[in-house]
Write an enzyme that holds these catalytic residues in place. Sequence first.
Site, PDB file in Angstrom:
ATOM      1  N   GLN A 545       0.888  -1.063   0.013  1.00  0.00           N
ATOM      2  CA  GLN A 545       0.064   0.146   0.184  1.00  0.00           C
ATOM      3  C   GLN A 545       0.957   1.265  -0.145  1.00  0.00           C
ATOM      4  OE1 GLN A 545      -3.516  -0.644   0.130  1.00  0.00           O
ATOM      5  NE2 GLN A 545      -4.072   1.310   0.039  1.00  0.00           N
ATOM      6  N   GLY A 546       0.714   2.246  -0.811  1.00  0.00           N
ATOM      7  CA  GLY A 546       1.579   3.376  -0.800  1.00  0.00           C
ATOM      8  C   GLY A 546       0.502   4.700  -1.013  1.00  0.00           C
ATOM      9  N   GLY A 547       1.306   5.561  -1.277  1.00  0.00           N
ATOM     10  CA  GLY A 547       0.503   7.131  -1.034  1.00  0.00           C
ATOM     11  C   GLY A 547      -0.872   6.779  -1.933  1.00  0.00           C
ATOM     12  N   PHE A 548      -2.014   7.143  -1.320  1.00  0.00           N
ATOM     13  CA  PHE A 548      -3.024   7.289  -2.410  1.00  0.00           C
ATOM     14  C   PHE A 548      -3.403   5.983  -3.161  1.00  0.00           C
ATOM     15  CE2 PHE A 548      -1.450  11.582  -2.617  1.00  0.00           C
ATOM     16  CZ  PHE A 548      -2.187  12.219  -1.629  1.00  0.00           C
ATOM     17  N   GLY A 549      -2.759   4.849  -2.932  1.00  0.00           N
ATOM     18  CA  GLY A 549      -3.361   3.692  -3.408  1.00  0.00           C
ATOM     19  C   GLY A 549      -2.599   2.595  -3.275  1.00  0.00           C
ATOM     20  N   SER A 550      -2.808   1.224  -3.917  1.00  0.00           N
ATOM     21  CA  SER A 550      -2.093   0.075  -3.815  1.00  0.00           C
ATOM     22  C   SER A 550      -1.390  -0.216  -4.985  1.00  0.00           C
ATOM     23  CB  SER A 550      -3.384  -1.183  -3.827  1.00  0.00           C
ATOM     24  OG  SER A 550      -4.228  -0.854  -2.688  1.00  0.00           O
ATOM     25  N   LYS A 565       0.862   1.276  -9.660  1.00  0.00           N
ATOM     26  CA  LYS A 565       0.119   1.900  -8.612  1.00  0.00           C
ATOM     27  C   LYS A 565      -1.204   2.350  -8.896  1.00  0.00           C
ATOM     28  CE  LYS A 565       1.886   5.263  -5.671  1.00  0.00           C
ATOM     29  NZ  LYS A 565       2.115   6.503  -5.155  1.00  0.00           N
ATOM     30  N   ASP A 661       8.036  11.458   3.715  1.00  0.00           N
ATOM     31  CA  ASP A 661       7.731  10.188   4.146  1.00  0.00           C
ATOM     32  C   ASP A 661       8.836   9.346   3.975  1.00  0.00           C
ATOM     33  OD1 ASP A 661       6.202   8.516   5.792  1.00  0.00           O
ATOM     34  OD2 ASP A 661       4.788   7.818   3.901  1.00  0.00           O
TER      35      ASP A 661
END
Length: 847
Positions: A545-550, A565, A661
């Site tokens: 899971q990354g920023g704003f989505g999978s 992504k 991050d």
Amino acid sequence: MWMMASMISSIYTTFFLILYCYSSTALPYPYGPYHNYPIANLSTKWTNNESSLTSLNFTDGSRMRAILMRVGNLPIFTCGFLCNGTCTSYIFVIAIFILIDPLNIELEYQNHPKVVWSANRDFPVRHGAILTLTEVGELVLLDANGSTVWTTNTAGKSVAGVNLTDSGNLVLYDIHNSVVWQSFDHPTDSLLFGQKLFQGQRLIPSVSSTNWTAQKGLYSLQVTDEGLEAYVESNPPQYYSGYGERVTHKRKLDIYVEFFNGNFSFFAISAEDSYSEVMFRIPQASSIQYMKLMPDGHLKVFEWNLVTGWTVVADLLTHHLGECFYPLACGRNAICSANQQCSCPTSSSPRMDYFKRLNDLQPNMGCSEVTPLICDGTQAHVFIALKDIEYFSSMTDMVGVDIETCKQACMGNCSCKAAVFRYPHSDVSNGICSLPSELFTMTNVAGNGYQLNSSVFIKVPNVTSTLSLLPKRKNRVAINLGSVIGGSVFLLIMIVGYVVFIVQKQKRIGEIEEEYLDVVPGMTIRFCYEELKSATENFGKKLGQGGFGSVFEGTLKDGSKIAVKRLEGLAQVKKSFLAEVESIGSIHHVNLVRLIGFCAWKSERLLVYEFMSNGSLDRWIYHGDREYVLEWVHRKKIILEIAKGLAYLHEECRHKIIHLDIKPQNILLDNDFNAKVSDFGLSKLIDRNQSQVMTTMRGTPGYLAPEWLGSIITEKVDVYSFGIVLLEILCGRKNFDRSQPEEKWHLLAVFQSCWEQGMLLDMVDRYSEDMQAQGIEVVEMMKLASWCLQTDFTRRPSMSTVVKVLEGGMTVESNLNYNFTDPRIQKNNSHEKDLTPLLPSILSGPR
């Protein structure tokens, strides 16, 4: 019945031993696979194919190709290649196999092997893989293409051979028969008689009984100063069961638990004395037993019974209130009642359904939020009050408070999902408050004599509908019917016209966005949606899971690997997609993950990145989690490459980019362990002449710089996060680690203490002999970390300066403030010991 079963077992065993002793080489086929060959010498090689190894095919579809076999009175311990289903992939395991009847081969093959240890459960190999005990004493597992999958790292340690013992322990021994390496020191999800689980080690269950992959991010069992503790993963992990036994020895040497025939015991061995305590009584074994952490969080003891087969004889972690006290007994956000009846929380006043079942046919799958919580200050929140509801986790955030104080603490804490309030008897002003950041199963304790008054207040968005007030009208005799009809027709025409206008406007906005995406600089590839759907097998293999989505793994038609992504959410998706594509579409640097292309189709927004085969850095640096211990030369290289990637973002891009991050999960490694900074989904672009920017808090607890409290953000927040990551790499542990003694939970606190006492050498990764040998150089690197961790952000170096120090062109500043412990930790120390390293109330939540 028991005596008869034992007699029958003895007859079978005696019969088999007579046959075996008569002539093991003359046995007909049914007996041949069960020869006793538990030992092998150096320079021995085993190939995973039918011609090299004996194959045992079972009725459940599994197949074992035996390498070593230890035949005992009842169980057979076997190590070898095991597969199931289509058998396209194999894992190297130790398994228990029961010899029921040597005359009935069909009966034998229905008795499936029980896996108690595996070397490569997350990295299966193929047909043709090779296991080698090399001439220098290292056990190495190579895949069919020759790549190294797993190794014991024992080269040059005087290994003389390998032995599968009668206790199921795979041992590499030297010429004095001393243990050099043993599987008992590397547990997976099971324990055997005589096996110990030490502080710093964990049991992690497999996904299921047929999928032996480690179940990452859910349940774990570990030993701490507090005893044996079982956790469900969240941020921070939530304790759900165990055995409390606080250790007060100041000079303890070993803390561990051990599985015996008859009990499961806790030990603390110190230089002054020793302490032990039986945690759980277990029925004495009449045959073989093994202990296993199950996929549902249970810790069960299995025993072989001649009549009933493998039988559960103990379920050690089950609470006196039963199944409902397991974190996922009814899934997330759900309530578990008597007989494990599952329901979703509802509000009674006013009646409102804030949660819905994930699957109406399977209530135990849990509940999802109808309207997700948003922490951007635009959404008002209220509480659903649930009386006589208990929560499994006993972790405490506040003590001696009343209900309103507890609720307000949750309301002001963005990551808090609920306020759990408990108080004894009638003293409601002296309660205990817990603020979980993730909400699992809750338990209805009404009417069962529970000793504490307990209530749960779930935080939900305030979406109460405002009812239109209809004006009261008096009856009129004279009504102008024509005026009413005419007004209605006119209103209808206006509504239709407005809808058409809005639809055309949205369509034009979409067309403008599509046109814009076609000319994004540096974007040479625009993928079609069907191509990416096919490449990722319908988005089936999730990497994380990354920023704003999978993020999903994919393979293009030309065979090249990609990472896709898939952006999620409605309110932020368009803005985040445009920002990310525009900001990094033309950025190319060897230490930044490259954006290959994108896809914009209907509401779908996808980004296509280069694939990093060795995953994220956190898989390689934390003791207990890592798959291979990185040597000092590799760690230095990775540290330098991270620094170069950040220096490029801060100082060499057209617009300065602050990552916001930086953490090991956002550092990816390619096939050659080259490090690249990934995930710019939270990045903030600012003009070159702009020194600081005001923004909402972002990032991950444990890596946030102190200035986030004041919201004055510069690129120096990345420097601070880099300092934390650098320290984790050097020490081989997480910045917050509950498996450590309590005084060592916070890495920064340990760092400050060791610095003041001149004992930095004690912090060097103690599980790496190579790191220990390079201790002086590692300590010098810690000085660079201290420079990056200065509380005053103006005193931290730039990332280009960090690069110069790493390359030997500069030295670390000498006049440093060594009081770099995060002030949020100091603030929390006045509360209960179970507080997280950073107060959730000041965080926007982990990604």
